[in-house]
Design a protein around this motif. Structure first.
Motif, short mmCIF file in Angstrom:
data_model
loop_
_atom_site.label_atom_id
_atom_site.label_comp_id
_atom_site.label_asym_id
_atom_site.label_seq_id
_atom_site.Cartn_x
_atom_site.Cartn_y
_atom_site.Cartn_z
N ASP A 75 -45.42 14.80 50.47
CA ASP A 75 -45.25 15.74 51.80
C ASP A 75 -43.97 16.67 51.70
O ASP A 75 -43.88 17.49 52.43
CB ASP A 75 -45.23 14.60 52.83
CG ASP A 75 -46.80 14.19 53.19
OD1 ASP A 75 -47.46 14.45 52.50
OD2 ASP A 75 -46.71 13.14 53.82
N THR A 76 -42.90 16.15 50.81
CA THR A 76 -41.63 16.83 50.88
C THR A 76 -41.95 18.21 50.00
O THR A 76 -41.24 19.22 49.91
CB THR A 76 -40.76 16.16 49.96
OG1 THR A 76 -40.89 15.56 48.72
CG2 THR A 76 -40.31 14.99 50.93
N PRO A 79 -45.79 23.87 51.24
CA PRO A 79 -47.26 23.88 50.94
C PRO A 79 -47.66 24.82 49.95
O PRO A 79 -48.76 24.55 49.17
CB PRO A 79 -47.54 24.89 52.31
CG PRO A 79 -46.46 23.99 53.12
CD PRO A 79 -45.12 24.00 52.61
N ALA A 82 -47.42 23.08 46.53
CA ALA A 82 -48.40 22.01 46.56
C ALA A 82 -49.69 22.70 46.16
O ALA A 82 -50.24 22.20 45.40
CB ALA A 82 -48.63 21.25 48.11
N THR A 132 -56.80 19.51 54.81
CA THR A 132 -55.86 18.78 53.97
C THR A 132 -54.43 19.14 54.23
O THR A 132 -53.50 18.27 54.24
CB THR A 132 -55.97 18.78 52.32
OG1 THR A 132 -57.60 18.50 52.19
CG2 THR A 132 -55.18 17.86 51.61
N ARG A 135 -53.32 17.74 57.56
CA ARG A 135 -53.18 16.23 57.44
C ARG A 135 -51.90 16.03 56.97
O ARG A 135 -51.22 14.98 57.20
CB ARG A 135 -54.30 15.73 56.80
CG ARG A 135 -55.45 15.58 57.74
CD ARG A 135 -56.71 14.38 56.87
NE ARG A 135 -56.92 14.95 55.85
CZ ARG A 135 -57.97 15.67 55.24
NH1 ARG A 135 -58.40 16.36 56.25
NH2 ARG A 135 -58.09 16.00 54.07
N ARG A 136 -51.40 16.80 56.18
CA ARG A 136 -49.97 16.71 55.39
C ARG A 136 -48.98 17.15 56.27
O ARG A 136 -47.64 17.16 56.07
CB ARG A 136 -49.81 17.67 54.35
CG ARG A 136 -50.72 17.05 53.03
CD ARG A 136 -50.86 17.71 51.89
NE ARG A 136 -49.42 18.47 51.56
CZ ARG A 136 -48.83 18.02 50.70
NH1 ARG A 136 -48.89 16.62 50.14
NH2 ARG A 136 -47.56 18.73 50.38
N GLY A 137 -49.38 17.51 57.79
CA GLY A 137 -48.27 18.00 58.74
C GLY A 137 -48.13 19.54 58.60
O GLY A 137 -47.07 19.92 59.72
#
Length: 188
Positions: A75-76, A79, A82, A132, A135-137
């Motif tokens: 999560d760090t 985006p 990722a 997705t 959901r990861r914030g």
């Protein structure tokens, strides 16, 4: 024909691709595909809803790979980074599949109905990636923008890869496309 033979799906996919290239998508029937594969038409419809789906049967597998890889990214990680990491993992899925992908893309490009189906697949993939990311914030509109950008990078990189002679891997084309996107976004 025997009652059961291994790799029915793979044989149907290859038979369909061969026939689409030889005769065209519109002129090919499910019965002809099954016959070429050495299977029955009933077996064809056990595996595929229609003759389009033979080309898109791996869509759920690909979407699952995208989503699972993105979900597994810490999560760090930013985006877009990722998404970049996810694209690298997805590229590995296509190793040894260049010629098949190239032939499949040629069939899709030659038919408006198949191009539309491909766009629907990509839109579904983008929506799954945006979900997705949320959901990861990741908030909106960042989640949707990042997902759409990731799919644009994938689409452009993939198209360049299938147009290439196969000397370079998909990952290289995806990296180049992502670098271009970053350059454009930075205003350079």
């Amino acid at each position: 024909m025997s009652r059961w033979e291994p790799n029915a799906r793979g044989r149907l996919e290859q038979a369909a691709l061969d026939l689409y290239r030889e005769r065209g998508f519109e002129q090919t029937t499910a019965a002809q595909i099954a016959e070429r594969a050495g299977l029955t038409e009933r077996t064809f419809f056990r595996h595929y809803a229609d003759k389009r789906e033979v080309l898109f049967g791996g869509s759920q597998l690909l979407e699952g790979l995208f989503v699972d890889t993105l979900a597994g990214t810490p999560d760090t990680v930013a985006p877009i980074d990722a998404i970049a990491s996810t694209l690298e993992a997805v590229a590995a899925f296509f190793v040894e599949r260049h010629e098949y992908a190239r032939q499949r893309q040629a069939v899709i490009t030659a038919n408006a109905e198949l191009r539309e189906r491909e766009l629907i697949k990509l839109a579904s993939l983008s929506a799954a990636l945006a979900d997705t990311l949320r959901r990861r914030g990741v908030g909106e509109p960042a989640a949707s923008l990042t997902a759409e950008a990731g799919i644009a990078v994938f689409k452009v990189g993939f198209e360049r890869w299938v147009a290439d002679d196969g000397g370079r891997g998909l990952a290289e084309f995806l990296r180049e496309s992502l670098d271009e996107l970053r350059t454009v976004a930075a205003g350079r």
